[in-house]
Design a protein around this motif. Sequence first.
Motif, PDB file in Angstrom:
ATOM      1  N   GLN A 104       3.032  66.882  14.260  1.00 37.75           N
ATOM      2  CA  GLN A 104       4.191  66.656  13.386  1.00 37.75           C
ATOM      3  C   GLN A 104       3.998  67.242  11.981  1.00 37.75           C
TER       4      GLN A 104
ATOM      5  N   ASP B  47      -4.637  65.897  14.719  1.00 38.00           N
ATOM      6  CA  ASP B  47      -3.351  66.031  15.405  1.00 38.00           C
ATOM      7  C   ASP B  47      -2.288  66.399  14.356  1.00 38.00           C
TER       8      ASP B  47
ATOM      9  N   LYS C 168       5.647  70.343  17.722  1.00 37.01           N
ATOM     10  CA  LYS C 168       6.999  70.169  17.173  1.00 37.01           C
ATOM     11  C   LYS C 168       7.609  71.389  16.466  1.00 37.01           C
TER      12      LYS C 168
ATOM     13  N   GLY D 161       3.715  68.475  22.417  1.00 39.74           N
ATOM     14  CA  GLY D 161       2.637  67.873  21.655  1.00 39.74           C
ATOM     15  C   GLY D 161       1.694  67.076  22.536  1.00 39.74           C
ATOM     16  N   THR D 162       2.277  66.304  23.441  1.00 36.53           N
ATOM     17  CA  THR D 162       1.426  65.471  24.297  1.00 36.53           C
ATOM     18  C   THR D 162       0.520  66.350  25.162  1.00 36.53           C
TER      19      THR D 162
HETATM   20  C1  PLP Z   1       5.534  63.888  18.468  1.00 33.84           C
HETATM   21  C2  PLP Z   1       4.063  63.787  18.406  1.00 33.84           C
HETATM   22  C3  PLP Z   1       3.262  63.949  19.553  1.00 33.84           C
HETATM   23  C4  PLP Z   1       3.863  64.139  20.932  1.00 33.84           C
HETATM   24  O1  PLP Z   1       4.575  65.328  21.021  1.00 33.84           O
HETATM   25  P1  PLP Z   1       5.631  65.535  22.227  1.00 33.84           P
HETATM   26  O2  PLP Z   1       6.057  66.952  22.070  1.00 33.84           O
HETATM   27  O3  PLP Z   1       6.718  64.533  22.036  1.00 33.84           O
HETATM   28  O4  PLP Z   1       4.894  65.295  23.488  1.00 33.84           O
HETATM   29  C5  PLP Z   1       1.896  63.914  19.397  1.00 33.84           C
HETATM   30  N1  PLP Z   1       1.326  63.733  18.194  1.00 33.84           N
HETATM   31  C6  PLP Z   1       2.057  63.572  17.070  1.00 33.84           C
HETATM   32  C7  PLP Z   1       1.365  63.403  15.762  1.00 33.84           C
HETATM   33  C8  PLP Z   1       3.445  63.580  17.136  1.00 33.84           C
HETATM   34  O5  PLP Z   1       4.173  63.391  16.036  1.00 33.84           O
END
Ligand code: PLP
Length: 406
Positions: free
Chosen positions: A224, A221, A250, A110-111
Motif C-alpha cells: 500500500q 510490505d 496496489k 498484494g497477497t
Molecule cells: C492491500 C494490501 C495487501 C493485500 O493486497 P491484495 O492485492 O488485496 O491481495 C497486502 N499488504 C498490504 C500492506 C496491503 O495494504
Amino acid sequence: MSAATTQQEWLERYSGALMNTFGPPQRVLVRGEGAYVWDADGNRYLDLLAGIAVNVLGHAHPAVVKAVSEQLGTLGHVSNFFATEPQVTLAERLLGLLGVDGKVFFTNSGTEANEAAFKLTRRTGRTRLVSATGSFHGRTMGALALTSKEAYRAPFEPLPGDVTFVPYGDVEALRAAVDETVAAVVLEPIQGEAGAVEPGAGYLAAAREITQQHGTLLWVDEVQSGVGRTGAWFAHTAEGIVPDVVTLAKGLGGGIPIGACIAVGDAADLLQPGNHGTTFGGNPVAAAAAHAVLDTLEDEDLLAHATATGERLRAGLADHPLVADTSGAGLLVGIGLRKPVAPQVQAAVLARGVVINAAAPDRLRLVPPLILTADQADEAVAVIRDVLDLHVPATTSTTSETEAPA
Ligand SMILES: *Cc1c(COP(=O)(O)O)cnc(C)c1O
C-alpha cells in the motif's frame, strides 16, 4: 440499454449473483475520469479512495490506456515459459528505483506478492516469522497467517505457522521476539488498512539492526505504501534502511493487477527453479501498465505533488474539533476521530459526492490518486468538515464559549 436499469436494481442483481464476502457495495459505478467516478444513476463523486490506493493516476489515464491497448494489441500473454521485454525492463526498473542488487518475482496482487515472500523465507531453513499487531498482509492462507486481525483469521484456522505478533512500533518487544530461529520479520512502514498508522521514527531502522544481528530477513510490505504514495518511491527509504525483501502491488499497475516480490542481495537466490510459479504474474500487459505509471509519476513530478497534497489534506482537517490526530505520509492519510463515527462519516461524505474510507470505527483513511489537485483536495476537505460538524455536540461550542473567560 442499461439506462433503464437503476442503481437499486443493479444492487439487487449483485446480491443475487455475487458471493456476499464484501457486504453490500456502496454504489454501482459505471465510469471514471481523473479523480472522479460516476454511478449508475448519473451522480459524480470525487474519489479519495482510488480503488484502495490503486489508481495512482486516477481513472482512465491516457498513458495507462495507451500502454495497455498497445501492448494487448502486440502481445498480451505468454506464460512464464517465455520472457517478454516489458517484464524484464520493469524488473530492472524496480531494482533501480530501490537502488539495490536483487531479483523480482511478479504476481497479480498484494497477497500473492506476500505468498511468494513467505515461501522465500521458508528457504532460509528457519520457519518462525514475526509480524506486528494491526498489520494487514492479505487474505490468502499464508498472508492471512501474517495478518493480525482476529476476525479475519479465526474462521480459517489452522493457518500456516509459526507466527509471533509483536506490538507495532515497540522496539524492545521486537528485540525480545527475534532470535536465531526467526526466518523473517515482516512489517508495513505505515499500516495502511489500519488507517495510516505509523510506528514512530527509528522503528524500521531498529528492526533492520535487530534482524541483522540474528541473520533474520527484514521483509517490508509496501503493497500500500509503495510506488510514490507516501511522496517517496518506497516509504521505508525515509528510515535509510535496505530491507531483504520488499513486496509491492496496489499502485504499481495504476489499476491493472500486478504485484512484485523483490528480494535483495543473497535473498534473491533463495527461491530456486520449481520452488514457485504463476501463470499470469508479470504478463506484458500488466508490466506495460506499470511502466506507464512509473513514467508518468516521474514526468509529472507526482511524488513531490503527493507530499504537498497530503499536507494540504492533513492541514485542512487537523484543527477540526472532532479530529484527534492526523497521520501517514504523502497521500497515505489517516484522520483519527474523537468519536467512533467513521462509518457514518464515510456514508454522509459519500452522499455529498466524495469517496473516503472508514478504516476503523474512529479512523478515516484518504488514499486519493496522486494526480489530485489542490482545488480538489480543498473541495474534499470542505465536504468532510461539513459532515464532521454534524457530529460535534452542540454543547461543545457553547462550553468553550462560556469557559473561555476563565
Ligand atoms: C492491500 C494490501 C495487501 C493485500 O493486497 P491484495 O492485492 O488485496 O491481495 C497486502 N499488504 C498490504 C500492506 C496491503 O495494504
